[in-house]
Design an enzyme around this catalytic site. Structure first.
Site, mmCIF file in Angstrom:
data_model
loop_
_atom_site.group_PDB
_atom_site.id
_atom_site.type_symbol
_atom_site.label_atom_id
_atom_site.label_comp_id
_atom_site.label_asym_id
_atom_site.label_seq_id
_atom_site.Cartn_x
_atom_site.Cartn_y
_atom_site.Cartn_z
ATOM 1 N N HIS A 1 0.902 -1.134 -0.062
ATOM 2 C CA HIS A 1 -0.088 -0.033 -0.029
ATOM 3 C C HIS A 1 0.860 1.239 -0.049
ATOM 4 C CE1 HIS A 1 -3.446 -2.643 2.036
ATOM 5 N NE2 HIS A 1 -3.745 -2.193 0.962
ATOM 6 N N LYS B 1 -16.063 -7.178 4.476
ATOM 7 C CA LYS B 1 -14.837 -7.931 5.362
ATOM 8 C C LYS B 1 -15.016 -7.649 6.859
ATOM 9 C CE LYS B 1 -11.323 -7.127 1.942
ATOM 10 N NZ LYS B 1 -9.934 -6.095 1.428
ATOM 11 N N ARG C 1 -2.965 -6.518 -8.092
ATOM 12 C CA ARG C 1 -1.624 -7.965 -7.953
ATOM 13 C C ARG C 1 -2.050 -8.814 -8.818
ATOM 14 N NH1 ARG C 1 -3.021 -8.051 -1.661
ATOM 15 N NH2 ARG C 1 -4.927 -8.102 -2.816
ATOM 16 N N SER D 1 -3.268 -7.943 3.056
ATOM 17 C CA SER D 1 -3.550 -7.471 4.627
ATOM 18 C C SER D 1 -4.027 -8.884 5.245
ATOM 19 C CB SER D 1 -4.590 -6.525 4.526
ATOM 20 O OG SER D 1 -4.063 -5.119 4.039
HETATM 21 O O1 PNS Z 1 -9.036 -2.501 0.951
HETATM 22 P P1 PNS Z 1 -10.341 -2.782 0.421
HETATM 23 O O2 PNS Z 1 -11.306 -3.437 1.415
HETATM 24 O O3 PNS Z 1 -10.418 -3.469 -1.071
HETATM 25 O O4 PNS Z 1 -11.220 -1.527 0.182
HETATM 26 C C1 PNS Z 1 -12.623 -1.415 -0.249
HETATM 27 C C2 PNS Z 1 -13.173 0.039 0.016
HETATM 28 C C3 PNS Z 1 -13.092 0.247 1.641
HETATM 29 C C4 PNS Z 1 -12.466 0.988 -0.797
HETATM 30 C C5 PNS Z 1 -14.882 -0.036 -0.114
HETATM 31 O O5 PNS Z 1 -15.477 -1.072 0.538
HETATM 32 C C6 PNS Z 1 -15.523 1.445 0.023
HETATM 33 O O6 PNS Z 1 -15.188 2.344 -0.776
HETATM 34 N N1 PNS Z 1 -16.130 1.522 1.159
HETATM 35 C C7 PNS Z 1 -16.583 2.694 1.423
HETATM 36 C C8 PNS Z 1 -18.127 2.436 1.338
HETATM 37 C C9 PNS Z 1 -18.729 2.770 -0.053
HETATM 38 O O7 PNS Z 1 -18.456 3.719 -0.682
HETATM 39 N N2 PNS Z 1 -18.946 1.702 -0.822
HETATM 40 C C10 PNS Z 1 -19.505 1.541 -2.208
HETATM 41 C C11 PNS Z 1 -18.176 1.150 -2.882
HETATM 42 S S1 PNS Z 1 -18.460 0.805 -4.690
#
Ligand code: PNS
Length: 174
Positions: free
Chosen positions: A24, A48, A97, A134
């Site tokens: 990251h 998650k 990745r 992670s």
């Molecule tokens: O590291 P990750 O878990 O792949 O990140 C995913 C994340 C946290 C960026 C995504 O779940 C997110 O944007 N969450 C905030 C709420 C939101 O906007 N949800 C709609 C995403 S399309």
């Protein structure tokens, strides 16, 4: 490293960062070659189950990016696209990745573009970080493996402490 300064003013690198890894950190520093300012957006991924608290995830991220100039860490309280609008961000940057990442990321990029028109730029991960995730880092740490070469020292400590407080009596040998 090639400098693309001025391509965009503000880019957001979003994630759950549970915890932020060295992969990251590399992504954030490469995003900074494209944007004058980068905001690391710590958000909740509702699909998650997290290990670290929001406060811990933010602390690890702040510590990890402290030496990269014009980078700050923010918390996403709701929708990522709303966070981007509120902060004047023009683009999202995510790391890829392998194909599994692309499948998950492309769905989110479609949705974010549908919601606000924001584009997502995918950067292919540096090969030295492609094995780092992670979730795997947490698993390795959970069973006593070494994660020092995959996350920052603060992350090593906080992940270890998080497992200690979560450990069930059974895992403690009771
Ligand atoms: O590291 P990750 O878990 O792949 O990140 C995913 C994340 C946290 C960026 C995504 O779940 C997110 O944007 N969450 C905030 C709420 C939101 O906007 N949800 C709609 C995403 S399309």
């Amino acid at each position: 490293m090639v400098e693309y300064g001025g391509f965009v003013t503000i880019a957001v690198v979003p994630g759950s960062f549970d915890p932020m890894t060295l992969g990251h950190v590399d992504l954030v520093s490469r995003a900074r070659t494209l944007a004058d300012e980068v905001i690391v957006a710590v958000a909740k991924n509702s699909s998650k189950t997290g290990l670290l608290t929001l406060d811990e995830r933010v602390k690890i991220a702040e510590d990890a990016v402290q030496d990269i100039d014009n980078v700050r860490v923010g918390v996403v309280p709701g929708l990522l696209v709303d966070f981007c609008s509120a902060n004047g961000a023009e683009i999202l940057v995510k790391g890829i990745r392998h194909g599994g990442d692309l499948d998950a990321e492309i769905a989110m990029s479609y949705m974010n573009r549908h919601l606000s028109g924001i584009e997502t730029l995918f950067l292919v991960a540096d090969p030295q970080y492609t094995h780092i995730a992670s979730s795997l880092v947490k698993d390795v740490s959970r069973y006593g493996g070494t994660i020092n070469d995959m996350v920052t020292p603060l992350a090593v400590t906080l992940v270890r402490e998080a497992w200690a407080r979560q450990r069930t009596p059974k895992e403690n040998g009771a």
